[in-house]
Design a protein around this motif. Structure first.
Motif, PDB file in Angstrom:
ATOM      1  N   VAL A 242       0.853  -1.195   0.000  1.00 53.84           N
ATOM      2  CA  VAL A 242       0.000   0.000   0.000  1.00 53.84           C
ATOM      3  C   VAL A 242       0.889   1.245   0.000  1.00 53.84           C
ATOM      4  O   VAL A 242       1.759   1.406   0.866  1.00 53.84           O
ATOM      5  N   LEU A 243       0.654   2.110  -0.970  1.00 54.89           N
ATOM      6  CA  LEU A 243       1.459   3.327  -1.097  1.00 54.89           C
ATOM      7  C   LEU A 243       0.735   4.547  -0.545  1.00 54.89           C
ATOM      8  O   LEU A 243       1.316   5.341   0.194  1.00 54.89           O
ATOM      9  N   ARG A 244      -0.551   4.684  -0.926  1.00 55.50           N
ATOM     10  CA  ARG A 244      -1.336   5.857  -0.522  1.00 55.50           C
ATOM     11  C   ARG A 244      -2.789   5.451  -0.317  1.00 55.50           C
ATOM     12  O   ARG A 244      -3.299   4.527  -0.979  1.00 55.50           O
ATOM     13  N   VAL A 245      -3.468   6.192   0.571  1.00 56.14           N
ATOM     14  CA  VAL A 245      -4.920   6.052   0.760  1.00 56.14           C
ATOM     15  C   VAL A 245      -5.524   7.442   0.647  1.00 56.14           C
ATOM     16  O   VAL A 245      -5.190   8.341   1.428  1.00 56.14           O
ATOM     17  N   ASN A 246      -6.376   7.635  -0.383  1.00 57.96           N
ATOM     18  CA  ASN A 246      -6.969   8.955  -0.659  1.00 57.96           C
ATOM     19  C   ASN A 246      -5.887  10.032  -0.736  1.00 57.96           C
ATOM     20  O   ASN A 246      -6.057  11.151  -0.236  1.00 57.96           O
ATOM     21  N   GLY A 247      -4.765   9.669  -1.349  1.00 56.19           N
ATOM     22  CA  GLY A 247      -3.674  10.626  -1.544  1.00 56.19           C
ATOM     23  C   GLY A 247      -2.712  10.750  -0.382  1.00 56.19           C
ATOM     24  O   GLY A 247      -1.663  11.391  -0.518  1.00 56.19           O
ATOM     25  N   VAL A 257      -3.873   1.146   8.971  1.00 58.15           N
ATOM     26  CA  VAL A 257      -4.938   0.697   9.870  1.00 58.15           C
ATOM     27  C   VAL A 257      -5.782   1.869  10.340  1.00 58.15           C
ATOM     28  O   VAL A 257      -7.016   1.801  10.363  1.00 58.15           O
ATOM     29  N   GLU A 258      -5.131   2.969  10.705  1.00 58.97           N
ATOM     30  CA  GLU A 258      -5.871   4.134  11.188  1.00 58.97           C
ATOM     31  C   GLU A 258      -6.752   4.714  10.089  1.00 58.97           C
ATOM     32  O   GLU A 258      -7.885   5.137  10.337  1.00 58.97           O
ATOM     33  N   ALA A 259      -6.239   4.739   8.852  1.00 61.56           N
ATOM     34  CA  ALA A 259      -7.031   5.255   7.733  1.00 61.56           C
ATOM     35  C   ALA A 259      -8.273   4.398   7.505  1.00 61.56           C
ATOM     36  O   ALA A 259      -9.366   4.922   7.244  1.00 61.56           O
ATOM     37  N   VAL A 260      -8.128   3.094   7.623  1.00 61.68           N
ATOM     38  CA  VAL A 260      -9.264   2.181   7.431  1.00 61.68           C
ATOM     39  C   VAL A 260     -10.254   2.313   8.575  1.00 61.68           C
ATOM     40  O   VAL A 260     -11.474   2.418   8.360  1.00 61.68           O
ATOM     41  N   ARG A 261      -9.767   2.309   9.807  1.00 62.40           N
ATOM     42  CA  ARG A 261     -10.654   2.367  10.984  1.00 62.40           C
ATOM     43  C   ARG A 261     -11.470   3.645  11.017  1.00 62.40           C
ATOM     44  O   ARG A 261     -12.608   3.655  11.506  1.00 62.40           O
ATOM     45  N   SER A 262     -10.899   4.732  10.518  1.00 57.07           N
ATOM     46  CA  SER A 262     -11.594   6.035  10.594  1.00 57.07           C
ATOM     47  C   SER A 262     -12.568   6.267   9.439  1.00 57.07           C
ATOM     48  O   SER A 262     -13.180   7.330   9.359  1.00 57.07           O
ATOM     49  N   HIS A 263     -12.741   5.255   8.546  1.00 59.97           N
ATOM     50  CA  HIS A 263     -13.650   5.427   7.407  1.00 59.97           C
ATOM     51  C   HIS A 263     -14.597   4.228   7.257  1.00 59.97           C
ATOM     52  O   HIS A 263     -14.616   3.567   6.217  1.00 59.97           O
ATOM     53  N   GLY A 265     -17.554   2.227   6.148  1.00 56.41           N
ATOM     54  CA  GLY A 265     -18.607   2.397   5.133  1.00 56.41           C
ATOM     55  C   GLY A 265     -18.311   3.439   4.078  1.00 56.41           C
ATOM     56  O   GLY A 265     -19.158   3.692   3.211  1.00 56.41           O
ATOM     57  N   SER A 266     -17.117   4.038   4.095  1.00 54.46           N
ATOM     58  CA  SER A 266     -16.763   5.071   3.117  1.00 54.46           C
ATOM     59  C   SER A 266     -15.747   4.509   2.113  1.00 54.46           C
ATOM     60  O   SER A 266     -14.869   3.728   2.477  1.00 54.46           O
ATOM     61  N   VAL A 267     -15.863   4.959   0.865  1.00 55.41           N
ATOM     62  CA  VAL A 267     -14.968   4.463  -0.188  1.00 55.41           C
ATOM     63  C   VAL A 267     -13.567   5.035   0.006  1.00 55.41           C
ATOM     64  O   VAL A 267     -13.395   6.240   0.197  1.00 55.41           O
ATOM     65  N   LEU A 268     -12.580   4.154  -0.054  1.00 52.69           N
ATOM     66  CA  LEU A 268     -11.183   4.562   0.024  1.00 52.69           C
ATOM     67  C   LEU A 268     -10.495   4.224  -1.293  1.00 52.69           C
ATOM     68  O   LEU A 268     -10.624   3.102  -1.804  1.00 52.69           O
ATOM     69  N   ASN A 269      -9.794   5.198  -1.849  1.00 43.61           N
ATOM     70  CA  ASN A 269      -8.997   4.965  -3.057  1.00 43.61           C
ATOM     71  C   ASN A 269      -7.571   4.623  -2.626  1.00 43.61           C
ATOM     72  O   ASN A 269      -6.851   5.460  -2.079  1.00 43.61           O
ATOM     73  N   ILE A 270      -7.184   3.368  -2.873  1.00 42.26           N
ATOM     74  CA  ILE A 270      -5.913   2.855  -2.371  1.00 42.26           C
ATOM     75  C   ILE A 270      -4.954   2.625  -3.540  1.00 42.26           C
ATOM     76  O   ILE A 270      -5.246   1.847  -4.457  1.00 42.26           O
ATOM     77  N   ASP A 271      -3.821   3.329  -3.499  1.00 39.80           N
ATOM     78  CA  ASP A 271      -2.762   3.127  -4.493  1.00 39.80           C
ATOM     79  C   ASP A 271      -1.836   2.037  -3.981  1.00 39.80           C
ATOM     80  O   ASP A 271      -1.329   2.117  -2.853  1.00 39.80           O
ATOM     81  N   ILE A 272      -1.607   1.021  -4.814  1.00 40.75           N
ATOM     82  CA  ILE A 272      -0.762  -0.101  -4.395  1.00 40.75           C
ATOM     83  C   ILE A 272       0.303  -0.372  -5.452  1.00 40.75           C
ATOM     84  O   ILE A 272       0.201   0.056  -6.604  1.00 40.75           O
ATOM     85  N   GLU A 273       1.337  -1.098  -4.994  1.00 43.14           N
ATOM     86  CA  GLU A 273       2.350  -1.601  -5.907  1.00 43.14           C
ATOM     87  C   GLU A 273       2.250  -3.134  -5.923  1.00 43.14           C
ATOM     88  O   GLU A 273       2.285  -3.772  -4.865  1.00 43.14           O
ATOM     89  N   ARG A 274       2.085  -3.700  -7.129  1.00 41.41           N
ATOM     90  CA  ARG A 274       1.932  -5.154  -7.263  1.00 41.41           C
ATOM     91  C   ARG A 274       2.864  -5.651  -8.359  1.00 41.41           C
ATOM     92  O   ARG A 274       2.704  -5.290  -9.522  1.00 41.41           O
ATOM     93  N   ALA A 275       3.869  -6.423  -7.930  1.00 43.72           N
ATOM     94  CA  ALA A 275       4.823  -7.010  -8.883  1.00 43.72           C
ATOM     95  C   ALA A 275       5.435  -5.956  -9.801  1.00 43.72           C
ATOM     96  O   ALA A 275       5.581  -6.154 -11.003  1.00 43.72           O
ATOM     97  N   GLY A 276       5.757  -4.793  -9.224  1.00 44.32           N
ATOM     98  CA  GLY A 276       6.403  -3.726  -9.982  1.00 44.32           C
ATOM     99  C   GLY A 276       5.457  -2.788 -10.692  1.00 44.32           C
ATOM    100  O   GLY A 276       5.896  -1.774 -11.240  1.00 44.32           O
ATOM    101  N   SER A 277       4.149  -3.096 -10.695  1.00 47.07           N
ATOM    102  CA  SER A 277       3.167  -2.237 -11.355  1.00 47.07           C
ATOM    103  C   SER A 277       2.374  -1.448 -10.316  1.00 47.07           C
ATOM    104  O   SER A 277       2.148  -1.911  -9.196  1.00 47.07           O
ATOM    105  N   LEU A 278       1.935  -0.229 -10.723  1.00 46.05           N
ATOM    106  CA  LEU A 278       1.138   0.620  -9.843  1.00 46.05           C
ATOM    107  C   LEU A 278      -0.337   0.476 -10.205  1.00 46.05           C
ATOM    108  O   LEU A 278      -0.717   0.566 -11.383  1.00 46.05           O
ATOM    109  N   LEU A 279      -1.175   0.283  -9.179  1.00 51.88           N
ATOM    110  CA  LEU A 279      -2.612   0.118  -9.383  1.00 51.88           C
ATOM    111  C   LEU A 279      -3.360   0.967  -8.368  1.00 51.88           C
ATOM    112  O   LEU A 279      -2.840   1.275  -7.287  1.00 51.88           O
TER     113      LEU A 279
END
Length: 450
Positions: A242-247, A257-263, A265-279
């Protein structure tokens, strides 16, 4: 497990306490009529061939007693008067009474001795992050520095650090802390703990000072997913970083964990790195209730570097002769700190919230038993010291109350009057009932409030 561990602990501590009274009574040629584990109606009684003592198991398991021949409790045949407890010289009576608490302290020494020979597991005394505006920050303590000693006393584990600092806090003394820096240099820092208030001892006083053990970083890399959980439904996979959550940048798993717990039922946009690719994935945390508050959960666990955490563990052990000295020192220091805590509760300098009753003790018994034999034996040693120290307090009904009466008798040359004895018993009952009421109230509060 909790109930069994508690029952075993009570049985061991009571048996040793009462055996202290029994052995010294026998040495003083006082006739012991009954040795009972528990109070109330006896459910099992055994008298060995040729023996004069009944060995009983009674229905109420929280305690025990040794009943000796005594004219105040019944008629004594003339030929046995010399063996009656009340006919003994005052110093013998004092020896019999003090033997119970002494037996508890000796038990603690034996347990600590065995633990120090075998090895006591602990956490290395390496400092974690030091919050700003705390006494530790003012003293210029730094993260990842190792505490070598405090006021000249070696600190091989974090548990020893906590214990020494607690004693210094109770004495309102400064702590001279010797540290080894990350670079390997030895430095001395002066830690002022006078800013602590009595209320700070109700919780983790080390946090108030600004001290906490170092924990290896846990990076935001997913290792496990809950089947059907929010993370799996959104397409997250193991080994995703996990690289970023909502920027917001996520450098550590705790931030994620804190970002997830504080939201919840709310949509979180999560930037991740998977096998060298960004998603970028959209995840909606499931809503859960914790402590009456709604929090978010996605059903994901981090990748943990177990070797890094294992490297933080240590084992404190000594050769047998040194271990015995350390066991005596540990028992003495624990006894002294216990007395200081009790006195400060009486004077109001420490909150009565620190009193613990049978529920908390049972909980600790179960937790220590689950951790392992070493932790359970350490728990037994600590409770044995507490029982010994408590019984030495000059409160009627306790051994210390009897010692007080006998000390007065030794000074004035005659026993205290029956009226004084009866008045003392009533005061003792009132004090003990009040203490138990506070302890049980604290137990219930901890269960409800956590």
């Amino acid at each position: 497990m909790t109930l069994l561990a508690f029952i075993v602990a009570i049985a061991v501590l009571v048996v040793f306490h009462e055996l202290g009274h029994y052995w010294v009574a026998r040495l003083c040629n006082v006739k012991v009529l009954r040795f009972s584990l528990g109070f109330g109606k006896a459910i099992y009684v055994k008298r060995f061939a040729g023996g004069e003592t009944e060995w009983a198991l009674s229905v109420i398991p929280f305690g025990g007693y040794v009943k000796m021949l005594d004219e105040r409790e019944g008629e004594v045949p003339p030929h046995e008067l010399a063996r009656a407890f009340n006919r003994q010289p005052v110093l013998r009576r004092m020896a019999i009474v003090v033997a119970g608490p002494i037996a508890n302290l000796l038990l603690a020494i034996v347990l600590y001795w065995a633990l120090f020979i075998y090895g006591v597991p602990g956490i290395k005394p390496i400092l974690g992050e030091v919050p700003s505006a705390t006494p530790a920050a003012t003293a210029q303590l730094r993260a990842q520095e190792t505490i070598i000693s405090i006021n000249g006393q070696a600190t091989p584990s974090w548990q020893e650090v906590r214990w020494i600092l607690l004693d210094l806090v109770l004495q309102k003394r400064q702590a001279d802390i010797e540290l080894r820096t990350v670079e390997g240099r030895s430095v001395l820092r002066m830690l002022d703990m006078s800013v602590l208030t009595p209320g700070d001892l109700d919780g983790d006083f080390l946090q108030k000072i600004g001290l906490q053990p170092y924990q290896p970083p846990i990076y935001p890399i997913i290792d496990k997913l809950t089947e059907g959980g929010a993370a799996q439904r959104a397409g997250l996979q193991t080994q995703d970083r996990v690289l970023r959550v909502n920027g917001q940048a996520i450098p550590r798993w705790a931030v994620f964990v804190e970002a997830v717990r504080s939201h919840p039922g709310s949509v979180l946009n999560i930037d991740i790195e998977r096998a060298g690719s960004l998603l970028t994935l959209s995840v909606t945390p499931d809503t859960a209730t914790e402590g009456g508050k709604q929090i978010g959960r996605i059903g994901a666990a981090p990748l943990i570097d177990r070797k890094a955490f294992e490297a933080m563990l240590t084992e404190v052990h000594y050769p047998p002769r040194v271990a015995l000295g350390e066991a005596v020192r540990k028992t003495w220091e624990t006894s002294v700190v216990s007395l200081k805590m009790m006195w400060k509760m009486v004077t109001g300098e420490v909150s009565l919230k620190n009193l613990s009753g049978p529920i908390t003790i049972a909980d600790y018994a179960g937790q220590s038993a689950q951790i392992g034999l070493g932790a359970y034996l350490g728990f037994l040693a600590l409770i044995s010291i507490s029982l010994g120290v408590l019984n030495l307090l000059p409160i009627p009904l306790l051994d210390g109350g009897h010692l007080l009466y006998y000390t007065v008798e030794l000074i004035k040359g005659s026993p205290v009057s029956e009226k004084v004895w009866e008045a003392g018993q009533k005061v003792g009952i009132a004090l003990l009932v009040t203490m138990m009421a506070f302890a049980i109230y604290n137990d219930i509060s901890r269960l409800i409030l956590g």
